[in-house]
Design an enzyme around this catalytic site. Structure first.
Site, PDB file in Angstrom:
ATOM      1  N   HIS A  47       0.862  -1.182   0.000  1.00  0.00           N
ATOM      2  CA  HIS A  47       0.000   0.000   0.000  1.00  0.00           C
ATOM      3  C   HIS A  47       0.898   1.231   0.000  1.00  0.00           C
ATOM      4  CE1 HIS A  47      -3.836  -1.969   1.864  1.00  0.00           C
ATOM      5  NE2 HIS A  47      -3.222  -2.780   1.010  1.00  0.00           N
ATOM      6  N   GLU A  49       0.901   3.868   1.755  1.00  0.00           N
ATOM      7  CA  GLU A  49       1.303   4.292   3.097  1.00  0.00           C
ATOM      8  C   GLU A  49       2.477   3.463   3.622  1.00  0.00           C
ATOM      9  OE1 GLU A  49      -1.778   3.448   1.950  1.00  0.00           O
ATOM     10  OE2 GLU A  49      -3.310   4.135   3.360  1.00  0.00           O
ATOM     11  N   CYS A  77      -6.359   1.811   5.733  1.00  0.00           N
ATOM     12  CA  CYS A  77      -6.959   0.561   6.211  1.00  0.00           C
ATOM     13  C   CYS A  77      -6.361   0.198   7.571  1.00  0.00           C
ATOM     14  CB  CYS A  77      -6.686  -0.550   5.197  1.00  0.00           C
ATOM     15  SG  CYS A  77      -4.941  -1.047   5.120  1.00  0.00           S
ATOM     16  N   CYS A  80      -2.467  -0.226   7.510  1.00  0.00           N
ATOM     17  CA  CYS A  80      -1.747   1.037   7.397  1.00  0.00           C
ATOM     18  C   CYS A  80      -1.921   1.903   8.642  1.00  0.00           C
ATOM     19  CB  CYS A  80      -2.200   1.768   6.144  1.00  0.00           C
ATOM     20  SG  CYS A  80      -1.761   0.875   4.625  1.00  0.00           S
TER      21      CYS A  80
END
Length: 145
Positions: A47, A49, A77, A80
């Site tokens: 991801h 992040e 999410c 993260c």
């Protein structure tokens, strides 16, 4: 946020969900930026992040990112959000809310849970329409095409 949006667009060019992130140091200078790379890297943890946290920590030679601010186009999410707490990030600024997986406001509030040893400041809804439209367009094109 505009830089994060640029990285989201780059992710989309690689057929990844268009989410982009930028990490700012305590002085407000960018230290890392990325878009999602899950499809590109075949890595479920890639991801945007997570990628910026990894890159910033590696460049600084420390895992603690005290005083840093994460700017991201979509509400993080649970993975993260947890990483933000573990990295001791001071603040997260996000654009669009994620009603299906958001772990900062929509479904949970991981980063401000008083039971954890660190809490992260939150600013939300920054350029939310622009950030959200990237996702709407992406998923529409994948459904229709």
């Amino acid at each position: 946020m505009r830089t994060a949006i640029e990285h989201a667009r780059l992710a989309e060019q690689r057929s990844d969900v268009p989410v982009g992130a930028v990490l700012l140091d305590p002085a407000g200078q960018p230290v890392a930026a990325a878009g999602n790379e899950r499809e590109y890297a075949q890595d479920p943890t890639a991801h945007a992040e997570i990628l910026v946290l990894r890159r910033a920590a590696e460049a600084a030679g420390v895992w603690r990112l005290d005083g840093h601010t994460l700017v991201v186009t979509l509400e993080p999410c649970t993975m993260c959000a947890g990483a933000l707490v573990l990295a001791r990030v001071e603040r997260v600024v996000f654009g669009a809310f994620d009603p299906k997986a958001g772990a900062i406001a929509s479904l949970w509030d991981v980063v401000r849970d008083s039971r954890l040893n660190h809490r992260v400041e939150v600013m939300s809804g920054i350029l939310a329409d622009d950030c959200g439209q990237l996702l709407v367009d992406f998923f529409r094109s994948h459904r229709d095409g």
